[in-house]
Design an enzyme around this catalytic site. Structure first.
Site, PDB file in Angstrom:
ATOM      1  N   CYS A  26       0.870  -1.172   0.000  1.00 43.39           N
ATOM      2  CA  CYS A  26       0.000   0.000   0.000  1.00 43.39           C
ATOM      3  C   CYS A  26       0.907   1.222   0.000  1.00 43.39           C
ATOM      4  O   CYS A  26       2.040   1.155  -0.474  1.00 43.39           O
ATOM      5  CB  CYS A  26      -0.947  -0.027   1.197  1.00 43.39           C
ATOM      6  SG  CYS A  26      -0.122  -0.110   2.802  1.00 43.39           S
ATOM      7  N   HIS A 539     -10.643  -8.588  27.499  1.00 41.86           N
ATOM      8  CA  HIS A 539     -10.932  -8.759  26.071  1.00 41.86           C
ATOM      9  C   HIS A 539     -10.942 -10.256  25.761  1.00 41.86           C
ATOM     10  O   HIS A 539      -9.911 -10.920  25.835  1.00 41.86           O
ATOM     11  CB  HIS A 539      -9.858  -8.048  25.240  1.00 41.86           C
ATOM     12  CG  HIS A 539     -10.202  -7.892  23.792  1.00 41.86           C
ATOM     13  ND1 HIS A 539     -10.242  -8.944  22.910  1.00 41.86           N
ATOM     14  CD2 HIS A 539     -10.520  -6.782  23.063  1.00 41.86           C
ATOM     15  CE1 HIS A 539     -10.560  -8.509  21.710  1.00 41.86           C
ATOM     16  NE2 HIS A 539     -10.729  -7.197  21.764  1.00 41.86           N
TER      17      HIS A 539
END
Length: 616
Positions: A26, A539
């Site tokens: 990218c 989490h």
């Protein structure tokens, strides 16, 4: 280290080119997949001069290089054959898969769009300097620039085919069909057109985005069908003929108009926001761009950006806000560099700050701003303020490019005040971020301090030890250090310090007496606050947000008071793992900066309620 040496060093630590199954890049990162991941040494890669960072996300490795990434990528390709067709199927979540598709389709065409946009910017400057718009030089440069946008469907056809796995040349042919002069004549004439009695909607597909992606998506299935039904003796010509004869009519009659409609809706929504609440999107982008980049969600805006470029010749969705956000990252890092007394950190922060001002924010983000919650908040507030001004003044970006001071020309257009207002928004964002970081965001921690007159380490340490808090394990399992968690946010302690547990069952209990601050909508995360003030995030799993709450049962609500051992959440460990997700449970102190240190216990078996780590 030159590009060749950098590429060679990277190959040495990934098992060579023969181990690579997918390679692209990218704007700043190499994106790679491998046959044998045991050959990958991320720690060694991170130490290579010229590498700004490295991480693995949803089965894909990303190596942050900066603006020279395309050259390094090309050097790697020159060093050996890469069999990208042999890429193993990675089991990733739907959201990550969609982001990866967007990135792989749109990233390769960005250089062409950038070139086209910059030529348009040069033409604007030439006109301001006296060039006649009726001159042949202007006319030729103008259609050269327009070609980058008009033939966008052809370029996207090729990149889509490479990603989705069909013949790229048949895909390019499909792009050519949509732009053929004879079809353009039918559109100009405006007379009804039918194919075998089916109406063909007369749509101008020049510069369009969505229709060709839908066409290539269909082609991936039709090509497999054609391959299956074509007899071997005639497969060479029958397979491509069947593919085109099936795909082209379906696209002209059905998918093309649908894609055009989607693009029109995107354009209408974008136009509405620009005309009625022009300040809103740049303000939100300025504020939340660091989080979007951190999670990879910024890729989801690529279809909107391309549609806006092709429709209007500019975009105001991401460019103005991301420019301010990058400048704010630089401001915060430079401020931290001026305040810290740690020489090594001062050098790191100052270098990251300058790089961020130029448009490359990863060193500043991972090395400075995300480590300190208040510094990150300062960046977001400064970004919001600069973005608000940018949106209010109608700042737009005329072409793609990594937003920073070096790429300010991408904001040059027919309105000479556009680039001026872009620079003013940068000054606003920089000033607010710098001041907030100086007076609010950054305070020296124990690790930042150096011996100096009047500083008594023992005295301060003894005072902080009075805050000692023991955190129990919320689940039965095996304790592991955060560095072993397969997620950069936890492994690098970006969200805070703590420890993780590999669970053996699916029961999450309260690790202390306190309050439930928040239960995420997706049920995989719960935030708690102890009676002593420690803020904790539990989490459950990695990327389990994509399950949208499936396999989770919550037994508490926001604001509930809990005691150590109270049942908070139950989850189906086997079902989550069967869906392809890890179930490791990171337990993070989100207000780590308020304490001297977090001391983990030894790795090994642990039962719910036993000591996990200690807060000092």
């Amino acid at each position: 280290m030159n590009h060749y040496e950098l590429a060679k060093e990277i190959l040495d630590h990934v098992g060579g080119s023969s181990n690579i199954t997918q390679l692209n890049n990218c704007a700043t990162r190499l994106r790679m997949n491998f046959k044998d991941e045991s050959k990958i040494d991320l720690n060694k890669i991170k130490e290579i001069p010229g590498v700004l960072g490295a991480a693995k996300k949803s089965g894909q490795y990303q190596i942050i290089i900066g603006t020279d990434v395309s050259t390094v990528c090309e050097e790697i390709r020159k060093m050996g054959q890469i069999d990208e067709a042999a890429a193993p199927a990675q089991k990733v979540g739907k959201l990550d898969s969609l982001m990866d598709i967007f990135a792989s389709i749109f990233t390769p065409v960005i250089p062409a769009i950038t070139a086209a946009g910059m030529i348009k910017a040069i033409l604007v400057i030439c006109v301001l300097l006296g060039m006649n718009k009726d001159s042949q030089v202007y006319s030729i440069l103008s259609f050269i620039a327009d070609a980058g946008f008009y033939f966008l469907p052809v370029m996207l056809a090729f990149s889509s085919a490479k990603k989705l796995g069909c013949n790229p040349y048949l895909a390019v042919m499909m792009g050519g069909i949509l732009l053929h002069p004879n079809f353009a004549k039918m559109i100009s004439a405006g007379d009804p057109v039918f194919f075998l009695g089916l109406p063909v909607k007369l749509v101008n597909y020049g510069s369009s985005v969505i229709p060709i992606i839908l066409a290539v998506w269909l082609m991936t299935y039709v090509e497999r069908f054609a391959d299956k039904v074509s007899p071997k003796p005639v497969k060479f010509f029958m397979k491509p003929v069947l593919t085109i004869l099936i795909v082209a009519p379906v696209v002209l009659v059905v998918l093309g108009p649908i894609g055009s409609y989607i693009g029109t809706v995107i354009a209408i929504v974008t136009d509405f926001l620009n005309n009625h609440v022009s300040w809103l999107v740049p303000m939100l982008m300025g504020a939340f761009m660091p989080l979007l980049v951190l999670t990879g969600m910024h890729w989801s805006f690529l279809p909107i950006l391309m549609t806006s470029y092709s429709t209007y010749g500019y975009e105001a969705v991401m460019g103005p806000g991301s420019l301010v956000s990058n400048i704010c990252q630089g401001a915060a890092s430079l401020c931290v560099a001026m305040k810290t007394k740690d020489r090594q950190f001062k050098q790191q922060a100052s270098s990251a700050g300058i790089t961020a001002l130029m448009g490359i924010t990863e060193p500043a983000m991972y090395g400075v701003t995300i480590k300190y919650k208040k510094v990150l908040l300062s960046v977001m507030l400064g970004g919001a303020a600069g973005g608000f001004y940018s949106g209010l003044m109608g700042v737009v970006r005329y072409t793609s490019g990594t937003p920073g001071l070096l790429s300010i020309p991408i904001f040059i257009g027919e309105n000479p005040m556009n680039v001026v207002n872009a620079l003013i928004s940068c000054v606003i964002g920089f000033s607010i971020t710098f001041l907030l970081t100086w007076f609010y965001g950054f305070k020296e921690t124990e690790n930042d301090k150096v011996a100096s007159p009047g500083y008594n380490k023992q005295e301060e340490e003894s005072g902080l030890k009075s805050k000692k808090i023991s955190i129990s394990s919320p689940v039965n399992g095996n304790k592991v250090n955060l560095s072993k968690v397969n997620d950069e946010t936890f492994a690098k302690e970006i969200a805070g310090k703590g420890m993780a547990v590999e669970p053996v069952d699916g029961r999450i209990t309260a690790p202390f007496d306190g309050e439930v601050v928040t239960v995420f909508r997706t049920k995989h995360v719960i935030g708690l606050r102890s009676n002593e003030g420690a803020e904790l995030m539990i989490h459950i799993g990695i990327d389990t947000v994509e399950l949208e709450g499936k396999h989770f049962t919550v037994h508490v609500s926001d604001g509930d008071q809990v005691k150590t051992g109270d049942l908070l959440i139950e989850f189906d460990k086997q079902a989550i793992e069967a869906a392809g997700y890890e179930t490791v449970v990171p337990v993070i102190v989100t207000n780590t900066g308020d304490y001297l240190d977090i001391i983990p216990s030894e790795e090994g078996p642990v039962k719910s309620g036993q000591l996990l780590f200690t807060i000092l």
